[in-house]
Motif scaffolding. Structure first.
Motif, PDB file in Angstrom:
ATOM      1  N   ALA A  18      53.057  40.149  53.644  1.00 26.90           N
ATOM      2  CA  ALA A  18      51.783  39.560  53.241  1.00 26.90           C
ATOM      3  C   ALA A  18      51.323  40.234  51.952  1.00 26.90           C
ATOM      4  CB  ALA A  18      50.746  39.754  54.341  1.00 26.90           C
ATOM      5  N   THR A  19      50.703  39.454  51.092  1.00 29.41           N
ATOM      6  CA  THR A  19      50.235  39.977  49.808  1.00 29.41           C
ATOM      7  C   THR A  19      48.800  39.541  49.589  1.00 29.41           C
ATOM      8  OG1 THR A  19      52.461  39.524  49.041  1.00 29.41           O
ATOM      9  CG2 THR A  19      50.888  40.215  47.392  1.00 29.41           C
ATOM     10  N   HIS A  20      48.031  40.411  49.015  1.00 30.98           N
ATOM     11  CA  HIS A  20      46.625  40.123  48.761  1.00 30.98           C
ATOM     12  C   HIS A  20      46.443  39.789  47.284  1.00 30.98           C
ATOM     13  CE1 HIS A  20      42.339  41.756  48.120  1.00 30.98           C
ATOM     14  NE2 HIS A  20      42.260  40.550  48.628  1.00 30.98           N
ATOM     15  N   PHE A  21      45.748  38.715  47.009  1.00 30.98           N
ATOM     16  CA  PHE A  21      45.410  38.371  45.619  1.00 30.98           C
ATOM     17  C   PHE A  21      43.888  38.354  45.507  1.00 30.98           C
ATOM     18  CE2 PHE A  21      49.601  36.648  46.362  1.00 30.98           C
ATOM     19  CZ  PHE A  21      50.282  36.963  45.199  1.00 30.98           C
ATOM     20  N   PRO A  22      43.306  39.387  44.907  1.00 29.06           N
ATOM     21  CA  PRO A  22      41.837  39.413  44.827  1.00 29.06           C
ATOM     22  C   PRO A  22      41.313  38.326  43.894  1.00 29.06           C
ATOM     23  CG  PRO A  22      42.802  41.390  43.817  1.00 29.06           C
ATOM     24  CD  PRO A  22      43.933  40.546  44.287  1.00 29.06           C
ATOM     25  N   GLU A  34      48.978  35.608  50.627  1.00 28.05           N
ATOM     26  CA  GLU A  34      50.227  34.882  50.691  1.00 28.05           C
ATOM     27  C   GLU A  34      51.099  35.585  51.713  1.00 28.05           C
ATOM     28  OE1 GLU A  34      51.529  33.343  46.681  1.00 28.05           O
ATOM     29  OE2 GLU A  34      53.358  34.250  47.418  1.00 28.05           O
ATOM     30  N   LEU A  51      48.035  46.679  57.296  1.00 29.28           N
ATOM     31  CA  LEU A  51      48.015  47.131  55.909  1.00 29.28           C
ATOM     32  C   LEU A  51      47.364  46.129  54.964  1.00 29.28           C
ATOM     33  CD1 LEU A  51      51.572  48.691  55.744  1.00 29.28           C
ATOM     34  CD2 LEU A  51      49.421  49.840  56.179  1.00 29.28           C
ATOM     35  N   VAL A  52      47.458  44.826  55.271  1.00 27.78           N
ATOM     36  CA  VAL A  52      46.926  43.819  54.343  1.00 27.78           C
ATOM     37  C   VAL A  52      45.706  43.114  54.931  1.00 27.78           C
ATOM     38  CG1 VAL A  52      47.550  41.881  52.867  1.00 27.78           C
ATOM     39  CG2 VAL A  52      49.278  43.522  53.509  1.00 27.78           C
ATOM     40  N   PRO A  74      44.832  49.219  53.574  1.00 27.94           N
ATOM     41  CA  PRO A  74      45.236  49.950  52.365  1.00 27.94           C
ATOM     42  C   PRO A  74      46.069  49.157  51.375  1.00 27.94           C
ATOM     43  CG  PRO A  74      45.752  51.192  54.344  1.00 27.94           C
ATOM     44  CD  PRO A  74      45.283  49.868  54.793  1.00 27.94           C
ATOM     45  N   LEU A  75      46.833  48.167  51.823  1.00 28.17           N
ATOM     46  CA  LEU A  75      47.698  47.481  50.868  1.00 28.17           C
ATOM     47  C   LEU A  75      47.005  46.319  50.156  1.00 28.17           C
ATOM     48  CD1 LEU A  75      51.373  47.349  52.118  1.00 28.17           C
ATOM     49  CD2 LEU A  75      50.453  48.485  50.142  1.00 28.17           C
ATOM     50  N   ARG A  76      45.697  46.161  50.388  1.00 28.00           N
ATOM     51  CA  ARG A  76      44.973  45.170  49.585  1.00 28.00           C
ATOM     52  C   ARG A  76      44.886  45.668  48.162  1.00 28.00           C
ATOM     53  NH1 ARG A  76      40.226  42.012  52.724  1.00 28.00           N
ATOM     54  NH2 ARG A  76      41.482  41.443  54.519  1.00 28.00           N
ATOM     55  N   ARG A  77      44.954  44.735  47.234  1.00 26.75           N
ATOM     56  CA  ARG A  77      44.986  45.146  45.833  1.00 26.75           C
ATOM     57  C   ARG A  77      43.676  45.797  45.392  1.00 26.75           C
ATOM     58  NH1 ARG A  77      49.573  45.588  42.853  1.00 26.75           N
ATOM     59  NH2 ARG A  77      48.175  45.468  41.088  1.00 26.75           N
ATOM     60  N   TYR A  95      41.930  47.854  47.209  1.00 29.02           N
ATOM     61  CA  TYR A  95      41.749  49.125  47.923  1.00 29.02           C
ATOM     62  C   TYR A  95      42.290  50.212  47.003  1.00 29.02           C
ATOM     63  CZ  TYR A  95      41.881  52.363  51.926  1.00 29.02           C
ATOM     64  OH  TYR A  95      41.686  53.406  52.798  1.00 29.02           O
ATOM     65  N   ALA A  96      41.385  50.995  46.405  1.00 33.06           N
ATOM     66  CA  ALA A  96      41.824  51.988  45.410  1.00 33.06           C
ATOM     67  C   ALA A  96      42.703  53.039  46.079  1.00 33.06           C
ATOM     68  CB  ALA A  96      40.619  52.644  44.768  1.00 33.06           C
ATOM     69  N   ILE A  97      43.708  53.517  45.342  1.00 35.31           N
ATOM     70  CA  ILE A  97      44.667  54.442  45.939  1.00 35.31           C
ATOM     71  C   ILE A  97      43.999  55.766  46.285  1.00 35.31           C
ATOM     72  CG2 ILE A  97      45.550  55.572  43.850  1.00 35.31           C
ATOM     73  CD1 ILE A  97      48.386  54.862  44.996  1.00 35.31           C
ATOM     74  N   HIS A 131      53.420  57.879  58.293  1.00 34.76           N
ATOM     75  CA  HIS A 131      53.096  56.882  57.270  1.00 34.76           C
ATOM     76  C   HIS A 131      52.554  57.578  56.032  1.00 34.76           C
ATOM     77  CE1 HIS A 131      52.112  53.061  55.583  1.00 34.76           C
ATOM     78  NE2 HIS A 131      50.841  53.373  55.464  1.00 34.76           N
ATOM     79  N   GLU A 134      54.658  52.012  50.001  1.00 35.98           N
ATOM     80  CA  GLU A 134      54.528  50.712  49.339  1.00 35.98           C
ATOM     81  C   GLU A 134      53.313  50.683  48.419  1.00 35.98           C
ATOM     82  OE1 GLU A 134      54.598  47.864  52.511  1.00 35.98           O
ATOM     83  OE2 GLU A 134      56.664  48.369  53.029  1.00 35.98           O
ATOM     84  N   LYS A 135      52.234  51.321  48.845  1.00 31.59           N
ATOM     85  CA  LYS A 135      51.035  51.382  47.985  1.00 31.59           C
ATOM     86  C   LYS A 135      51.333  52.196  46.734  1.00 31.59           C
ATOM     87  CE  LYS A 135      46.571  50.776  47.300  1.00 31.59           C
ATOM     88  NZ  LYS A 135      46.017  49.428  47.131  1.00 31.59           N
ATOM     89  N   GLU A 144      53.167  50.448  43.971  1.00 29.99           N
ATOM     90  CA  GLU A 144      52.402  49.517  43.143  1.00 29.99           C
ATOM     91  C   GLU A 144      51.809  50.209  41.928  1.00 29.99           C
ATOM     92  OE1 GLU A 144      49.515  47.733  45.687  1.00 29.99           O
ATOM     93  OE2 GLU A 144      51.011  46.777  46.947  1.00 29.99           O
ATOM     94  N   LYS A 145      51.769  51.529  41.951  1.00 30.67           N
ATOM     95  CA  LYS A 145      51.166  52.265  40.837  1.00 30.67           C
ATOM     96  C   LYS A 145      52.222  52.849  39.914  1.00 30.67           C
ATOM     97  CE  LYS A 145      47.144  51.602  42.486  1.00 30.67           C
ATOM     98  NZ  LYS A 145      46.420  50.473  41.891  1.00 30.67           N
ATOM     99  N   ILE A 148      57.431  41.378  44.770  1.00 33.17           N
ATOM    100  CA  ILE A 148      56.605  40.406  44.053  1.00 33.17           C
ATOM    101  C   ILE A 148      56.192  41.081  42.761  1.00 33.17           C
ATOM    102  CG2 ILE A 148      54.511  39.025  44.087  1.00 33.17           C
ATOM    103  CD1 ILE A 148      54.698  38.934  47.074  1.00 33.17           C
ATOM    104  N   TYR A 161      53.928  44.141  41.746  1.00 33.02           N
ATOM    105  CA  TYR A 161      52.623  43.736  42.272  1.00 33.02           C
ATOM    106  C   TYR A 161      52.557  44.070  43.764  1.00 33.02           C
ATOM    107  CZ  TYR A 161      48.463  40.920  43.033  1.00 33.02           C
ATOM    108  OH  TYR A 161      47.200  40.512  43.354  1.00 33.02           O
ATOM    109  N   ARG A 162      53.689  43.862  44.438  1.00 33.15           N
ATOM    110  CA  ARG A 162      53.773  44.186  45.862  1.00 33.15           C
ATOM    111  C   ARG A 162      55.233  44.452  46.143  1.00 33.15           C
ATOM    112  NH1 ARG A 162      53.755  45.318  50.749  1.00 33.15           N
ATOM    113  NH2 ARG A 162      53.213  43.964  52.486  1.00 33.15           N
TER     114      ARG A 162
END
Lengths: 170, 398
Positions: A63-67, A84, A131-132, A155-158, A160-162, B65, B69-70, B73-74, B344, B355-356
């Motif tokens: 799953a992917t997040h598109f803000p 998605e 995660l999403v 956490p894996l939402r775009r 969500y700051a690292i 964990h 994956e996070k 992305e960076k 992605i 991106y992912r």
């Protein structure tokens, strides 16, 4: 021989998508490189049809997040937030074929769970929910898999700051 | 959410309501892990026991964990290799290959022939090291008395050590190699390395029959034969791959069925298949794979063609690779099964980083079979089954 097997499968996959699952195009025309987009009502039925047609190995779902993206000019409309979900299945043996498709979801929409088609979807969907934050409707046990049960946010939402601060460890 | 029974005969129901179980029975709840030697890392499973027999198992992964994956992305495409090394820390070479193959597919980078040969050889030597580690720890899981105390464990680690020495000669690192890049390899084969590979693998292949003799005695057979049977339908639905799937009678190996690197040139690649689906079958498959991997690596090491080892330009600054955007899926055969990378990529300004990035770890699917396989077995069998699944928590939890 294995390559021809793969080609036969690819053509069967294309025909199936176009005949029953509303993917546009000629029956045997190539699919987009990114994978075909399927309407969310068809998601579970497609998985069932593919399983019956020989794609029996459950591979993964992502799953992917598109803000939401604001328009370039102030007058442009904002592209709304969406998700998605990509699903990947495989046929087994020589010439194995990868069947993958995507489902687009609005921010408040859910997607049907595949647990009753592939039991392996259980943990994968729990992980993506964790995660999403996509809700898999009909999942018998939709708990967090990786993060602690009382974690706030996905956490894996775009967006969500690292370096999001979290409460000291309990 | 109320758990709903997921009745799919003949498999045990993973969401069994223990309140509905025989009220006369004296149930006991045992928490195995997260810090228990038999769980091979930090894996916790709650077991409901009726006497000595498990009636329900609830696994709780996630203790390791790290948010790989996070983090990916960076990072730019060239910076990700050392991060994924830490996922499956028993076979880091294969992790590097998996992500880099996805990046190469996305970025359209060609890998030169010499690098593809090297990748195949490294993958096979790494498979030997990984299966040796599994063999040693599995013998220990079954009780130290097998094979004379911890002998098999120690012997297997000695052999694995010699392989780590090989990798140290090649890359300078013993564990987290960081030797694959987008488009090829970072380190070329040093002089005299091929002879060392032959010597090491020859020594190991001579000792495999000794381990078989040490292990295959009546106690080992009793503890593994007919224990933890996974039927082919369950294995496919769960997404089990690699030795677990092949031990259940499914003839499926990505090295032969969807060849990458130079596996398409290996017409005689033998795929080990067993039909029983029990712990013994999984042991047999892995020992056969040990021999086959040694054979392939020794066959290829003499035929490595001359040429460049990297198709990408030397990395001068981060963000050298720019993706156009799109989605790809690449799966490769690691010692534990299909390690997939779903990438992605963003285009334009977001073309530097994924991106992912979704990593599909084979061990996560292997552990997902625990609620289906544990019920009906005794607690001591549970340890044998868990060992035969060969889970690596680093890649389960990521």
């Amino acid at each position: 021989m294995s390559e021809s097997e793969n080609n036969t499968r690819e053509l069967a996959f294309r025909r199936l998508l176009r005949a029953q699952f509303g993917v546009e195009g000629e029956p045997e025309a190539p699919l987009p490189d990114d994978g075909p987009l399927v309407a969310r009502e068809h998601h579970k039925a497609l998985a069932k049809a593919l399983q019956a047609a020989g794609w029996r190995l459950y591979v993964t779902c992502a799953a992917t997040h598109f803000p939401a993206v604001p328009g370039k000019k102030p007058t442009d409309a904002t592209t709304p937030e969406c998700f998605e979900v990509a699903t990947v299945l495989r046929s087994v043996g020589p010439g194995t074929h990868v069947a993958r498709w995507r489902v687009k979801l609005a921010a408040d929409e859910t997607i049907d769970s595949l647990v009753r088609v592939f039991v392996g979807a259980d943990w994968q969907e729990r992980e993506q929910f964790d995660l999403v934050g996509v809700i898999f409707a009909g999942h018998p046990d939709l708990r967090r898999l990786m993060m602690p049960e009382d974690w706030v946010g996905h956490p894996l939402r775009r967006d969500y700051a690292i370096d999001t601060p979290h409460a000291p460890w309990r | 959410m109320t758990p709903v029974a997921l009745a799919r005969a003949p498999w045990p129901d993973p969401y069994l309501n223990v309140d509905d179980y025989d009220p006369e029975a004296d149930l006991m709840v045992i928490n195995l892990g997260p810090q228990h030697p038999s769980t091979h890392g930090v894996f916790r499973v709650v077991l409901y026991l009726d006497g000595e027999i498990i009636i329900k198992a609830i696994p709780h992964p996630g203790y390791l964990h790290r948010g790989v994956e996070k983090l990916c992305e960076k990072l730019t495409y060239a910076q990700i290799t050392p991060i994924v090394d830490k996922n499956d820390y028993v076979a880091p070479m294969l992790n590097e290959q998996a992500v880099n193959m996805a990046f190469e597919k996305m970025l359209g980078v060609e890998v030169p022939l010499r690098a593809r040969y090297m990748r195949t050889i490294l993958a096979e030597i790494q498979r030997v090291a990984s299966h040796l580690l599994w063999l040693g720890t599995f013998a220990m899981d079954l009780g130290g008395a097998l094979g004379g105390g911890t002998s098999v464990f120690m012997y297997c680690f000695r052999e694995r050590e010699s392989i780590l020495n090989l990798f140290e000669d090649l890359t300078g690192c013993r564990f987290h190699y960081n030797t694959h890049t987008v488009g090829g390899q970072r380190h070329d084969i040093p002089a005299g390395w091929a002879a060392k590979v032959h010597q090491t693998l020859e020594a190991i292949s001579q000792r495999i029959p000794e381990y078989e003799t040490m292990l295959e005695h009546p106690i080992f057979v009793r503890r593994t034969k007919g224990v933890g049977v996974i039927d082919a339908d369950l294995a496919l639905e769960l997404g089990l791959t690699g030795p677990l799937l092949r031990a259940s009678g499914v003839d499926h190996d990505l090295r032969r069925d969807a060849p990458y690197h130079i596996y398409d040139q290996l017409k005689d690649l033998a795929v080990a298949v067993e039909s029983e689906g029990d712990c013994m079958a999984r042991y047999k498959v892995r020992v056969k794979e040990l021999r086959e991997s040694i054979r392939i690596a020794r066959m290829l090491i003499d035929n490595v063609p001359e040429g460049p080892i990297s198709g990408g330009r030397p990395i001068k600054q981060p963000g050298q690779f720019k993706a156009k955007g799109g989605q790809v899926y690449v799966g490769i055969e690691t010692p534990r099964g299909e390690l997939g990378t779903y990438l992605i990529a963003g285009g334009g300004k977001m073309g530097d980083t994924p991106y992912r990035l979704k990593i599909r770890p084979p061990s996560l699917h292997a552990l997902a079979c625990v609620p289906y396989v544990f019920p009906g077995h005794s607690l001591s069998d549970a340890v044998a089954i868990l060992g035969s699944l060969d889970p690596i928590m680093g890649e389960v939890d990521r």
